[in-house]
Design a protein around this motif. Structure first.
Motif, PDB file in Angstrom:
ATOM      1  N   ALA A 287     -31.342  57.802  16.613  1.00 41.02           N
ATOM      2  CA  ALA A 287     -30.815  56.497  17.028  1.00 41.02           C
ATOM      3  C   ALA A 287     -29.295  56.499  17.030  1.00 41.02           C
ATOM      4  N   ALA A 288     -28.687  57.188  16.051  1.00 42.13           N
ATOM      5  CA  ALA A 288     -27.235  57.305  16.018  1.00 42.13           C
ATOM      6  C   ALA A 288     -26.740  58.227  17.125  1.00 42.13           C
ATOM      7  N   ALA A 289     -27.485  59.308  17.362  1.00 42.06           N
ATOM      8  CA  ALA A 289     -27.076  60.256  18.403  1.00 42.06           C
ATOM      9  C   ALA A 289     -27.175  59.654  19.796  1.00 42.06           C
ATOM     10  N   GLY A 290     -27.969  58.614  19.939  1.00 39.98           N
ATOM     11  CA  GLY A 290     -28.107  57.968  21.240  1.00 39.98           C
ATOM     12  C   GLY A 290     -29.191  58.561  22.093  1.00 39.98           C
ATOM     13  N   HIS A 291     -30.191  59.212  21.479  1.00 39.29           N
ATOM     14  CA  HIS A 291     -31.297  59.780  22.256  1.00 39.29           C
ATOM     15  C   HIS A 291     -32.021  58.675  23.021  1.00 39.29           C
ATOM     16  N   GLY A 292     -32.422  58.980  24.217  1.00 41.71           N
ATOM     17  CA  GLY A 292     -33.087  57.989  25.054  1.00 41.71           C
ATOM     18  C   GLY A 292     -32.135  57.155  25.877  1.00 41.71           C
ATOM     19  N   ASN A 293     -30.840  57.459  25.801  1.00 47.76           N
ATOM     20  CA  ASN A 293     -29.859  56.703  26.572  1.00 47.76           C
ATOM     21  C   ASN A 293     -28.876  57.684  27.196  1.00 47.76           C
ATOM     22  N   GLN A 294     -28.045  57.197  28.083  1.00 49.24           N
ATOM     23  CA  GLN A 294     -27.015  58.035  28.670  1.00 49.24           C
ATOM     24  C   GLN A 294     -25.975  58.411  27.611  1.00 49.24           C
ATOM     25  N   PHE A 295     -25.467  59.654  27.686  1.00 48.52           N
ATOM     26  CA  PHE A 295     -24.480  60.097  26.699  1.00 48.52           C
ATOM     27  C   PHE A 295     -23.268  59.187  26.683  1.00 48.52           C
ATOM     28  N   GLN A 296     -22.810  58.754  27.860  1.00 47.61           N
ATOM     29  CA  GLN A 296     -21.619  57.923  27.928  1.00 47.61           C
ATOM     30  C   GLN A 296     -21.851  56.514  27.400  1.00 47.61           C
ATOM     31  N   GLN A 297     -23.098  56.198  27.020  1.00 45.52           N
ATOM     32  CA  GLN A 297     -23.393  54.870  26.497  1.00 45.52           C
ATOM     33  C   GLN A 297     -23.802  54.909  25.031  1.00 45.52           C
ATOM     34  N   ASN A 298     -23.685  56.069  24.363  1.00 51.83           N
ATOM     35  CA  ASN A 298     -24.030  56.070  22.941  1.00 51.83           C
ATOM     36  C   ASN A 298     -22.928  55.353  22.158  1.00 51.83           C
ATOM     37  N   LYS A 299     -23.207  55.061  20.905  1.00 55.72           N
ATOM     38  CA  LYS A 299     -22.373  54.129  20.151  1.00 55.72           C
ATOM     39  C   LYS A 299     -20.923  54.569  20.075  1.00 55.72           C
ATOM     40  N   TYR A 300     -20.689  55.846  19.783  1.00 54.81           N
ATOM     41  CA  TYR A 300     -19.309  56.242  19.522  1.00 54.81           C
ATOM     42  C   TYR A 300     -18.540  56.579  20.783  1.00 54.81           C
ATOM     43  N   ILE A 301     -19.212  56.931  21.853  1.00 48.58           N
ATOM     44  CA  ILE A 301     -18.515  57.057  23.132  1.00 48.58           C
ATOM     45  C   ILE A 301     -18.053  55.669  23.588  1.00 48.58           C
ATOM     46  N   THR A 302     -18.930  54.678  23.425  1.00 47.86           N
ATOM     47  CA  THR A 302     -18.561  53.307  23.771  1.00 47.86           C
ATOM     48  C   THR A 302     -17.416  52.818  22.893  1.00 47.86           C
ATOM     49  N   PHE A 303     -17.505  53.097  21.599  1.00 47.43           N
ATOM     50  CA  PHE A 303     -16.429  52.722  20.675  1.00 47.43           C
ATOM     51  C   PHE A 303     -15.109  53.358  21.099  1.00 47.43           C
ATOM     52  N   HIS A 304     -15.154  54.644  21.433  1.00 46.01           N
ATOM     53  CA  HIS A 304     -13.925  55.349  21.797  1.00 46.01           C
ATOM     54  C   HIS A 304     -13.346  54.793  23.097  1.00 46.01           C
ATOM     55  N   HIS A 305     -14.208  54.521  24.060  1.00 50.22           N
ATOM     56  CA  HIS A 305     -13.745  53.973  25.339  1.00 50.22           C
ATOM     57  C   HIS A 305     -12.989  52.666  25.130  1.00 50.22           C
ATOM     58  N   LEU A 306     -13.422  51.886  24.155  1.00 48.70           N
ATOM     59  CA  LEU A 306     -12.801  50.594  23.894  1.00 48.70           C
ATOM     60  C   LEU A 306     -11.536  50.726  23.056  1.00 48.70           C
ATOM     61  N   MET A 307     -11.575  51.582  22.030  1.00 48.98           N
ATOM     62  CA  MET A 307     -10.506  51.606  21.036  1.00 48.98           C
ATOM     63  C   MET A 307      -9.412  52.640  21.307  1.00 48.98           C
ATOM     64  N   GLU A 308      -9.690  53.644  22.113  1.00 47.51           N
ATOM     65  CA  GLU A 308      -8.678  54.682  22.341  1.00 47.51           C
ATOM     66  C   GLU A 308      -7.381  54.134  22.927  1.00 47.51           C
ATOM     67  N   PRO A 309      -7.424  53.256  23.949  1.00 49.65           N
ATOM     68  CA  PRO A 309      -6.152  52.720  24.461  1.00 49.65           C
ATOM     69  C   PRO A 309      -5.436  51.830  23.454  1.00 49.65           C
ATOM     70  N   VAL A 310      -6.182  51.165  22.561  1.00 55.64           N
ATOM     71  CA  VAL A 310      -5.547  50.351  21.525  1.00 55.64           C
ATOM     72  C   VAL A 310      -4.806  51.253  20.551  1.00 55.64           C
ATOM     73  N   MET A 311      -5.484  52.301  20.087  1.00 59.53           N
ATOM     74  CA  MET A 311      -4.858  53.245  19.163  1.00 59.53           C
ATOM     75  C   MET A 311      -3.641  53.907  19.804  1.00 59.53           C
ATOM     76  N   ASP A 312      -3.740  54.195  21.090  1.00 55.43           N
ATOM     77  CA  ASP A 312      -2.631  54.853  21.784  1.00 55.43           C
ATOM     78  C   ASP A 312      -1.384  53.977  21.754  1.00 55.43           C
ATOM     79  N   LYS A 313      -1.540  52.679  21.960  1.00 62.77           N
ATOM     80  CA  LYS A 313      -0.406  51.775  21.897  1.00 62.77           C
ATOM     81  C   LYS A 313       0.210  51.757  20.502  1.00 62.77           C
ATOM     82  N   LEU A 314      -0.604  52.001  19.475  1.00 63.92           N
ATOM     83  CA  LEU A 314      -0.111  51.990  18.100  1.00 63.92           C
ATOM     84  C   LEU A 314       0.424  53.353  17.674  1.00 63.92           C
ATOM     85  N   GLY A 315       0.432  54.319  18.592  1.00 60.97           N
ATOM     86  CA  GLY A 315       0.959  55.638  18.273  1.00 60.97           C
ATOM     87  C   GLY A 315      -0.015  56.529  17.547  1.00 60.97           C
TER      88      GLY A 315
END
Length: 333
Positions: A287-315
């Protein structure tokens, strides 16, 4: 993603055309000489390598100049274009002589459908995008922080290489570095808080909990507190006398001890002050690995897609890793 000599896809000019199914397997089979099956077929004189190949012309107007080495072997179709696409498609790439598909604007999974559009459509798309982003900035605001050093020289950069874990004492930060410029730090923190607040409100809105109700009235102070409690982590106090006070409270999306929360804050501040990497790692079962779903939609890929630009602005360089594996739990990590 491979050339196939099927009759329903026959092109009148060459007899062969691209398979338009984006989910067609690329590896294996007689049309991939970079793999065992294709190599065996090629040795027997079979497969796409022995057919006439029609190479589409890129929208890049310099495409023909870049593909001179293939001009004699390819039947090029025509299109009017503009200098934006990478003219990387060639016969060796199609046949996969190199064992893997090189990036090209017609076959790469990273290619944009906009490559095939004429300039008029691209200009219209760009104008639509600019208008949309202006509306977003007007409604939500935007990052506007600028570094204004005391003079025009570049700021000195602290040397973290001589201390473990970049734990440089305050008195060893060079004068003029951004970490020692109090007005700079105050403005940076204000802008950073505003950015985090905007992202947080955007997440609330995405999950049907916006600050403004459907009838146009804003949430009351009590409703804002209830929303933050519902969507925030539940912190277990370190004091043994208080540790069990909210243990059974069902409200909250996660549970953390006060010690864990303090450690998270320290790690975030450390990455911010040192412009370092910040790692977020997920362990668990399928369930954590995201089996049964697209890789780009698993929890931490989604988290990274959202938070990476925020972190980038903070250096901060965000590194997110999904280490979940089917059949194992969290404790194995």
């Amino acid at each position: 993603l491979q050339l196939t000599p099927t009759m329903d896809q026959t092109d009148s000019s060459s007899g062969y055309n691209y398979n338009q199914n984006p989910h067609q397997p690329s590896f294996g089979g007689v049309n991939n000489v970079g793999q065992p099956g294709g190599a065996k077929a090629a040795a027997a004189g079979q497969g796409v390598a022995f057919q006439d190949i029609d190479i589409p012309v890129s929208n890049n107007i310099n495409n023909n100049n870049n593909n001179n080495n293939n001009a004699a072997a390819a039947k090029s179709s025509s299109s009017s274009g503009h200098p934006v696409a990478s003219a990387s498609l060639n016969i060796a790439n199609i046949v996969n002589h190199w064992g893997h598909y090189m990036h090209d604007e017609h076959r790469s999974p990273y290619a944009s459908h906009l490559y095939d559009h004429p300039k008029e459509i691209l200009d219209a798309e760009q104008a639509k995008f600019v208008k949309k982003m202006e509306q977003v900035r007007t409604e939500w605001g935007a990052w506007s922080f600028q570094d204004d050093p005391l003079d025009d020289t570049e700021r000195p950069v602290p040397d973290f290489s001589k201390v473990p874990y970049k734990d440089l004492p305050n008195d060893q930060f060079p004068k003029g570095s951004w970490q020692t410029d109090e007005p700079h730090v105050r403005r940076f923190i204000e802008e950073a808080k505003a950015l985090v607040d905007r992202v947080t409100e955007g997440i609330y809105a995405e999950y049907a909990s916006p600050r403004v109700k459907p009838d146009g009235t804003p949430l009351t102070d009590d409703e804002l507190v209830a929303r933050a409690k519902q969507w925030g982590p539940k912190i277990i106090p370190s004091d043994p006398d208080d540790a069990l006070s909210n243990k059974d409270d069902p409200v909250g999306i996660a549970t953390m001890s006060q010690v864990a929360m303090d450690g998270l804050v320290r790690k975030l501040l450390h990455s911010l002050l040192t412009n370092d990497e910040f790692y977020v790692v997920l362990g668990g079962h399928s369930a954590a690995a995201g089996h049964g779903n697209q890789f780009q939609q698993n929890k931490y890929i989604t988290f990274h897609h959202l938070m990476e630009p925020v972190m980038d602005k903070l250096g901060i360089r965000l590194v997110s890793r999904n280490m979940g594996q089917g059949g194992v739990g969290t404790l194995q990590f």
